[in-house]
Design a protein around this motif. Structure first.
Motif, mmCIF file in Angstrom:
data_model
loop_
_atom_site.group_PDB
_atom_site.id
_atom_site.type_symbol
_atom_site.label_atom_id
_atom_site.label_comp_id
_atom_site.label_asym_id
_atom_site.label_seq_id
_atom_site.Cartn_x
_atom_site.Cartn_y
_atom_site.Cartn_z
ATOM 1 N N THR A 1 7.107 14.951 0.335
ATOM 2 C CA THR A 1 5.769 15.424 -0.038
ATOM 3 C C THR A 1 5.723 16.948 -0.017
ATOM 4 O OG1 THR A 1 4.787 13.420 0.886
ATOM 5 C CG2 THR A 1 3.336 15.303 0.562
ATOM 6 N N ASN B 1 1.299 11.656 -10.134
ATOM 7 C CA ASN B 1 0.523 12.879 -10.075
ATOM 8 C C ASN B 1 1.414 14.096 -10.303
ATOM 9 O OD1 ASN B 1 -2.034 14.304 -9.397
ATOM 10 N ND2 ASN B 1 -0.816 15.059 -7.665
ATOM 11 N N GLU C 1 9.139 10.491 3.733
ATOM 12 C CA GLU C 1 7.937 10.791 2.943
ATOM 13 C C GLU C 1 7.401 12.181 3.242
ATOM 14 O OE1 GLU C 1 3.423 9.040 2.351
ATOM 15 O OE2 GLU C 1 5.076 7.653 2.789
ATOM 16 N N GLN D 1 0.832 -1.205 0.000
ATOM 17 C CA GLN D 1 0.000 0.000 0.000
ATOM 18 C C GLN D 1 0.867 1.256 0.000
ATOM 19 O OE1 GLN D 1 -2.487 -0.428 3.436
ATOM 20 N NE2 GLN D 1 -4.071 -1.609 2.347
ATOM 21 N N ILE D 2 1.894 1.230 0.815
ATOM 22 C CA ILE D 2 2.783 2.402 0.893
ATOM 23 C C ILE D 2 3.473 2.632 -0.446
ATOM 24 C CG2 ILE D 2 4.882 3.290 1.967
ATOM 25 C CD1 ILE D 2 4.036 1.840 4.532
ATOM 26 N N ASP E 1 2.406 1.714 -3.425
ATOM 27 C CA ASP E 1 1.409 2.178 -4.412
ATOM 28 C C ASP E 1 1.108 3.658 -4.213
ATOM 29 O OD1 ASP E 1 1.334 -0.378 -5.410
ATOM 30 O OD2 ASP E 1 -0.530 -0.943 -4.389
ATOM 31 N N ARG E 2 0.986 4.100 -2.945
ATOM 32 C CA ARG E 2 0.677 5.506 -2.681
ATOM 33 C C ARG E 2 1.805 6.404 -3.158
ATOM 34 N NH1 ARG E 2 0.709 5.424 2.419
ATOM 35 N NH2 ARG E 2 2.667 6.537 2.786
ATOM 36 N N ARG E 3 3.054 5.977 -2.889
ATOM 37 C CA ARG E 3 4.187 6.804 -3.289
ATOM 38 C C ARG E 3 4.338 6.832 -4.810
ATOM 39 N NH1 ARG E 3 8.291 4.577 1.458
ATOM 40 N NH2 ARG E 3 7.292 5.746 3.166
ATOM 41 N N ASP E 4 4.055 5.682 -5.474
ATOM 42 C CA ASP E 4 4.085 5.681 -6.943
ATOM 43 C C ASP E 4 3.033 6.639 -7.500
ATOM 44 O OD1 ASP E 4 6.120 3.848 -6.939
ATOM 45 O OD2 ASP E 4 4.818 2.099 -7.235
ATOM 46 N N ALA E 5 1.851 6.659 -6.861
ATOM 47 C CA ALA E 5 0.785 7.551 -7.327
ATOM 48 C C ALA E 5 1.175 9.022 -7.136
ATOM 49 C CB ALA E 5 -0.513 7.248 -6.572
ATOM 50 N N MET E 6 1.884 9.314 -6.038
ATOM 51 C CA MET E 6 2.323 10.690 -5.810
ATOM 52 C C MET E 6 3.293 11.133 -6.898
ATOM 53 S SD MET E 6 2.821 10.437 -1.658
ATOM 54 C CE MET E 6 3.460 12.095 -1.498
#
Length: 422
Positions: A382, A355, A378, A344-345, A347-352
């Motif tokens: 961010t 984006n 992170e 999950q972590i 996937d979230r970082r890849d999405a960031m």
């Protein structure tokens, strides 16, 4: 091998020096197999050091042992396990053995290194036990002074090395001894024989109880008495110092005044007091129970005691016991949950990163660097991504080639019925 002494523990190195001399040096005598004399066994299982005592084995220690040996001794078995030590001390010990009327067989039980090597080689016979090692190297020392002083020291070392080489040469003949010493050469048991430094590889039998001539007797302390652990430890060590070594002496049965093998005249009877006490503890109410039945009841009680799990320690509040299978399941579930969380972590970082690319905040070339920043910290990464201006890297469509219809124009034409003319 050294010509001077240095170091806090000297030749013991990082090992804790023993507290008893008999832990690394002793001598025994036992009748020779042929019965025509006595074989003396001397163990040198430590460093060679002029200080003696627990520092190591000195020439004085060896002289005391040799002086205490009976005049009937015709053979000495010198067992060696030594890292070496002081050159002149080892040379003195060797010459004492050479001057003794008995023949001396050196047996390497572990390692004969440095000064210990020429001590072993210089005896009448040198035997390597299986798996042992011998090491030879040039003598060394510690010194200080001006250039002339140090040159003189180097000349003395060269002279000492030549004296040592003479011992190897007398045993093994000519060889490149200077080069071998300078290279610090190690020999297995078989290689030592091949080089001529030893005569054979064999196991030399040994038996008898230890006796260190001239050594003070250890205190006779009851291990169950004393004020604390140190007293009990000292008592146990005192008894171990008198241990049998080599082959254990056979147990001598108690003597009997009756000739031949003693026979039991009558069955042994259990005393009334013992019988009553056992009956009370076992809950036996039959006063006429036989000795055999009472012993059978004792065996049964002991068997039940063995089958009963030992009482566990009191479990602290808040602690739970679980079965192994349940524990294994929990561990497996935790591992799976950890893997899912990590995914999950990621996937979230890849999405960031995706984006930020779509908003034109970063370039494709710098994307891997920002992704690594997210893995490292992170929150900071961010904040950096959010501070970058959008569309810094143009991503919005600003025109299209002639003859091409954009998606927006096609959608507009679909709902208005108009067509764009070329």
């Amino acid at each position: 091998m050294t010509t001077k002494n240095a170091g806090r523990n000297r030749y013991w190195g990082n090992l804790t020096p023993p507290t008893s001399k008999t832990e690394f040096f002793d001598a025994i005598t036992t009748p020779a197999p042929a019965g025509d004399g006595t074989v003396a066994t001397i163990r040198m299982y430590g460093p060679i050091d002029s200080y003696g005592g627990w520092w190591g084995i000195s020439a004085s220690d060896v002289s005391d042992v040799l002086d205490a040996l009976p005049d009937t001794v015709s053979q000495i078995v010198l067992r060696i396990n030594s890292p070496g030590g002081e050159v002149f001390e080892a040379m003195s010990i060797l010459n004492m053995f050479r001057a003794h009327s008995a023949t001396v067989t050196a047996v390497v039980d572990g390692i004969a290194a440095s000064a210990g090597s020429f001590l072993a080689v210089g005896c009448d016979e040198t035997v390597m036990s299986p798996g042992t090692q011998m090491m030879i190297h040039s003598p060394l020392t510690w010194d200080y002074g001006n250039a002339a002083d140090l040159r003189k020291t180097a000349e003395v070392l060269d002279s000492i090395e030549e004296s040592i080489i003479s011992i190897y040469r007398d045993k093994a003949g000519e060889s490149a001894w200077g080069e071998l010493l300078a290279a610090e050469t190690w020999y297995t048991a078989a290689q030592a024989v091949t080089a001529g430094l030893a005569d054979r590889v064999a196991v030399i039998q040994d038996a008898g109880e230890t006796l260190t001539p001239g050594a003070p007797e250890e205190p006779d302390i009851d291990p169950l008495e004393g004020d604390g652990v140190e007293d009990r430890y000292a008592a146990a060590r005192a008894r171990l110092a008198l241990r049998p070594v080599g082959a254990a002496a056979p147990t001598k049965p108690p003597s009997s005044s009756e000739p031949g093998n003693p026979t039991q005249k009558e069955a042994l009877a259990m005393s009334d007091a013992l019988k009553a006490g056992l009956s009370a503890r076992l809950g036996v109410t039959d006063a006429a129970i036989s000795d055999d039945d009472l012993l059978a009841a004792v065996d049964e009680a002991l068997g039940e005691q063995t089958d009963t799990p030992a009482a566990s320690a009191v479990i602290p509040a808040g602690t739970q016991l679980i079965e192994d299978t349940v524990l294994d399941t929990l561990r497996a579930d935790a591992a799976a949950g950890r893997e899912a969380r990590e995914q999950q972590i990621n996937d979230r970082r890849d999405a960031m990163i995706q984006n930020a690319l779509s908003e034109g905040r970063i370039t494709a070339a710098s994307a891997p660097q920002f992704r690594a920043m997210l893995d490292a910290d992170e929150d900071s990464a961010t904040a950096v991504l959010a501070s970058l201006a959008a569309n810094t890297v143009p991503v919005a469509e600003i025109g299209h080639a002639a003859g091409e219809v954009s998606a927006e124009d096609a959608l507009y034409a679909k709902y208005t019925g108009e067509t764009e003319e070329a």
